[in-house]
Structure formats: structure tokens, C-alpha cells
Design an enzyme around this catalytic site. Structure first.
Site, PDB file in Angstrom:
ATOM      1  N   LYS A  94     -58.410 -14.132  29.354  1.00 33.46           N
ATOM      2  CA  LYS A  94     -57.435 -14.722  30.280  1.00 33.46           C
ATOM      3  C   LYS A  94     -57.041 -16.144  29.904  1.00 33.46           C
ATOM      4  O   LYS A  94     -55.993 -16.629  30.314  1.00 33.46           O
ATOM      5  CB  LYS A  94     -58.020 -14.738  31.701  1.00 33.46           C
ATOM      6  CG  LYS A  94     -58.305 -13.358  32.278  1.00 33.46           C
ATOM      7  CD  LYS A  94     -57.084 -12.765  32.959  1.00 33.46           C
ATOM      8  CE  LYS A  94     -57.462 -11.473  33.686  1.00 33.46           C
ATOM      9  NZ  LYS A  94     -56.307 -10.823  34.299  1.00 33.46           N
TER      10      LYS A  94
ATOM     11  N   SER B 271     -59.842 -12.609  40.713  1.00 37.13           N
ATOM     12  CA  SER B 271     -61.174 -12.130  41.064  1.00 37.13           C
ATOM     13  C   SER B 271     -62.233 -12.916  40.280  1.00 37.13           C
ATOM     14  O   SER B 271     -63.418 -12.771  40.513  1.00 37.13           O
ATOM     15  CB  SER B 271     -61.292 -10.635  40.770  1.00 37.13           C
ATOM     16  OG  SER B 271     -61.139 -10.396  39.392  1.00 37.13           O
TER      17      SER B 271
END
Lengths: 319, 319
Positions: A54, A79
Site C-alpha cells: 500500500k 483496515s
């Protein structure tokens, strides 16, 4: 999208983030190859900064946003892995990041955000909870830009740089497999393969207890992720309107595995590849084992998406 | 030993085994550097073939032996890692290997030997048991050559190639820390540092429950390893007459940590470096934490010696 423009975007993203990202190692295991009757290379984004892929998209998104408005700050919901990535990418660019995380996020991901200097707002555990919270925040924080963890073109292009790196040393792959949660890594991988190595098939690996992407492909409409039941905490989200058309167009197929199959593959990765991965990253290998007719005897690239998990959970998995 | 000859031996070994060994990745963690107030690079021999550094020495020893007698076969004794390494190195050279292992060796190490086609003879759990068994075997198997896992010049020189590789990209280290069991990796590291980067200090990390090497340095005589009590199954052995003089001459110091300290460091490696290591490999990082006056603010190379352990044991460690 214009073909030449996409190709150039991916190359531009790769150059733009190059000095701040890790060109992650590629690992192989003869034992795994023998056991699964394949030749697999693992592109290890668990060694990426903040422990997951990410970071690439977050960094590219922030760099692009600063070009448009040099005074903006950043927020996002996650999350866990995107939260850490956004916080670290913001810090590197001397920016603030506020992240909206579910109360049940793994402690290591919470610690990672704090280590990177990010501000955390805890929300309820559903995606709707997080989206509501961030939307409310944005109405009162006009100088903040919200970056979406998967349904954002910068994220998708940032993710595509992983496949570009992998292909630069391994152009002879038959296929690539990545996990599917929000769809950002699947869309980025599919775009990169299509534009740089169109002979490569791209597969998504989804938990059978959270198979909204399979349902989305089958119906042609994005299906919500309702009460997902899976150990793969990174894959409980749903596709979005930016990545879904890319997935529809360029992904060969999405196949599912259950949690037991994921855990078996996870054990093989720990035992033979000697790397720490989170459950989400084990799905592609589980897919290979479950669907030998599709994958046996192929040269396959697997992107290990992340390695962030609480060690206490490993005790539960390996007992 | 002649200085020029040692230097050339190490270079020769590196060239000789290069095509069959993995040039293992070097990893870093900003989080670990911040937490321990150091700059550490980890040379990851857990990614070496057969999952430990032992493959290098085993391969070099076999290649050297074949030069002298092309018809010989091989045997050795090992708590596990050398057994796998010897079996695989023999297989690559179309040779047979018989290894003598304790009954309490981790299952994964037993499986690794079988995977490599090695023949296992189980013995009692002490070093004396293994040595008696192999000596008896050698009296009736005249075409077999016994290779010692740590007290053999070929092993030591093979181990030295790790430091040579590490220095080729990181010549600015202040010190290197490796675990001490049989003394082979410590002697090899010390030789390489002395001949290629004499400014580098070399430290050994030993379990306080198996501190025979510390006692050996203090007394000037090799002390036996009697009833060693440590989680680090690879470090329960004792020094030998080949490696001890090298350690005496070229090692800066050997320091100890207890099992709790080792486990804490092991957790940090799993959590932040994202790699699977066996307990023995965690001792150098534990040393850094315990002795800040020696190690703080230094540029330190740590050799991660191996990653072979039964996952069920991880459950116990991380619970």
C-alpha cells in the site's frame, strides 16, 4: 483510458516513487515448486516500507496531490495497511495524515500508524462506518484531501509499479496471481500486465467467505461485502467504480479458497520461504494448490501483499 | 596461518561455490534501528539453500574433498541444519550423504534431509552420542569422508564467504555479531573481517544456558557443553580445536543473553523485519539490546544464520 497514457502513467509513477520505495526482493523455493508442480516467484512487498504494497500507491497519490495543491493535508480510511502507508508517505512529504480505522484492526497496524506519526480516529468495524466518519471529517476540514485505499487511480497506478518491477527481471511469466479485497492491487496488476506483457494472464484470489468480487464479475455489478467471514483481514472490503471496469476488462478470472486452504498455504510460506506474511498474502498460493488444472506447470508470479499481523494470531494459526 | 593464503582461500571458496549458493538479501528495519539506537543490516542466510548458512561450508567441503578423491561419499553429524546442508550439497555433486542426527532434532530439519535425499541415522541427543556413532560408521565405510559441521577448515572458510558478500556492499560497518554454538560461523566471520576489513570488531552471541565458549575464552581451554539449557537448538554444541585458536585471536568478545531476551529479539525480527528465523538467529539482536554501552550508535552487521524450525514451536513462543 488511452493505452499510451496508461503505460506512461505507470512508468511515471515508478520513476516518481523510486527513491522512496524498496525495490522488494523476489524469492523462490524449490520445495514449494516441487510440492505444487509449478515455478513460482514471490515478489515480496511485505518487505516494502510499512510492511505492505500500500505504501506505493499512498506515496504516489500524495505526490500527485501535492502537485495540484501544495498546502493540502491527507486523510483516508483503512483496515490497517493503507493507514500505515498513508501516515508514512505523508510524513516523508512533511504532511499530516488522519486515518479512520476500525476498532478491530490488528494492534501492529495501529502501532505502525502511530510510529509514522499518523493521527488515528477509531470507527465501527464496517466499511460504511469508516466512510461515514471520513465524509463527516472532510466537510469540516476543507484543506484535507481524502485518498481511497483501493478505488483511486493513483493507488491503482502505484500498485502497477510492483508488476513492472517484477517483469523487469522475469518477463517469461505465464500468469500473475494477487489477492482481491478492495480491488486496487488486482486492477493495478492487470493494467501493468496488459500494457507491458499482454501474454500474461492475471488471476484474483478471493476468500470464499468474502466473495463479493466473484459475484460482481458474475452479475456485472459491484456487489457489497456484507458480513465477510474470513481470516484475511485485508480482504473484507469490496470493489469500487474506478477499479471494477479495469478488473472486468483485463482480469482472466477470480477464484476462491476457504480459510483452511489459506492457512495451509500460509504454513508453507512460513516453513519454506521463511517470510512473515499476513493471511491475505497466502491466498494466491492456496489457489495454485486448489486449482491444479489452471495453474500446474505454469510460471507464476505471486505478489506477497503484506506482512503485518499480531504475533499472538500466529500462535493461534500454528498451534 | 599465512595471511595471504587465508585471504586467497576465502576468495577461492566464494568463487568456487558462487553458482550454487544464493547471494542472500540484506534487510534493514528503520523501526528496529530506532528502537535499539543502532544501524543494523541483516544478512539473511535463512534464505540460503536448505534454510541456513551451513550450506556454504558443506558445499565447499564437498567440492574440496572431491578434488582429492573423486570417488568418496560423505557423512556428518548434526543437530539439523548441517545435516540438510550436507545432504543437498552432496546431491548437487551426485554424491551420497549419511547424517547422524539426535532423536530430538526438529521435524522440519529431519524432513529437509529426506527431501535432499540424505540418509539419516538417529542417535542419542548428546554430541558424544553422535560422534561415537559416526566414528563407528567410518571404521566400516572406508570410502566415506566425515565432514564436521563447525570444526573443519573448509566449513570455516565457507562461512567466511558470507561476511565477504556482506562487506562487498557494506564496507562501512563498525562491527559484526554472530551466534556461537560450535564456533564455525564465528571463526569464519572473524577470519573474513580480519583479512578484508580489519577495522571491524567481531562479537559472538551465546546463550547463557550454554555458555561454554565464554568459559573457553576465559580459561584458554575448550570447555565442553554439558547439559546445555537453551531454546536455541543450534547452539548447544561446543568449540573445536580448529576454530578455537581463530576465535581466540580474532574475536573481540563473546557475550551472553538468556532465553527470554532471545525470545523478545525474535519477536522483533518477526514483527518488523518480516522474516522467519530460528531462535539461534535472534541472539545477536538480543545482545544489542542488552549491552547498549557496547553497541549503541554503531553500524552493525548481523548474520541471520537460519530459519528452520517447527511452526508448532512458534505457537508456543508467540502465545
Amino acid at each position: 483510458m488511452d493505452t499510451i497514457k496508461v503505460k506512461e502513467s505507470i512508468q511515471h509513477a515508478a520513476e516518481s516513487i523510486q527513491s522512496d520505495v524498496v525495490n522488494t526482493p523476489i524469492l523462490q523455493s524449490q520445495y514449494i515448486n516441487d510440492k505444487y508442480s509449478v515455478k513460482v516467484i514471490f515478489k515480496c512487498e511485505n518487505f516494502q516500507r510499512t510492511g505492505s504494497f500500500k505504501f506505493r500507491g499512498a506515496l504516489y497519490g500524495i505526490k500527485q496531490s501535492i502537485k495540484e495543491d501544495k498546502d493540502c493535508q491527507f486523510c483516508g480510511h483503512s483496515s490497517g495497511n493503507f493507514a500505515q502507508a498513508l501516515a508514512m508517505a505523508a510524513k516523508i512529504n512533511q504532511k499530516k495524515a488522519t486515518v479512520f480505522m476500525p476498532q478491530n484492526a490488528p494492534q501492529t497496524k495501529v502501532d505502525g500508524v502511530r510510529y509514522a506519526g499518523g493521527e488515528i480516529v477509531f470507527t465501527g468495524n464496517t466499511i460504511v462506518d469508516r466512510e461515514n466518519a471520513i465524509n463527516e471529517f472532510l466537510t469540516t476540514h476543507k484543506n484535507y484531501k481524502g485518498l481511497h485505499p483501493s478505488n483511486d487511480y493513483s493507488m491503482i497506478i502505484g500498485n502497477a509499479t510492483i508488476t513492472l518491477e517484477m517483469l523487469s527481471e522475469n518477463s517469461d511469466l505465464d500468469m500473475v496471481i494477487v489477492p482481491v479485497g478492495g480491488g486496487g492491487i488486482l486492477a493495478g496488476t492487470a493494467l501493468a500486465a496488459h500494457h507491458f506483457a499482454p501474454h500474461i494472464k492475471v488471476y484474483g484470489a478471493e476468500p470464499s467467505g468474502a466473495a463479493d468480487a466473484v459475484a460482481s464479475l458474475a452479475t456485472g455489478l459491484i456487489q457489497p461485502s456484507i458480513q465477510p467471514q474470513t481470516i484475511a483481514d485485508g480482504l473484507r472490503t469490496q470493489l469500487g467504480d474506478v477499479n471494477f471496469p479495469i478488473i472486468q476488462r483485463h482480469v482472466t478470472d477470480i477464484l476462491t479458497v476457504d480459510d483452511d486452504e489459506t492457512i495451509m498455504a500460509m504454513k508453507d510460506v512460513y516453513q519454506y520461504l521463511k517470510i512473515v506474511i499476513e493471511p491475505s498474502s497466502a491466498l494466491p498460493l492456496a489457489l495454485i494448490k486448489k486449482y491444479p488444472k489452471v495453474f500446474a506447470n505454469k510460471r507464476i508470479g505471486i505478489i506477497i501483499t503484506g506482512g503485518n499481523l499480531d504475533l499472538i494470531n500466529l500462535a493461534e494459526i500454528f498451534k
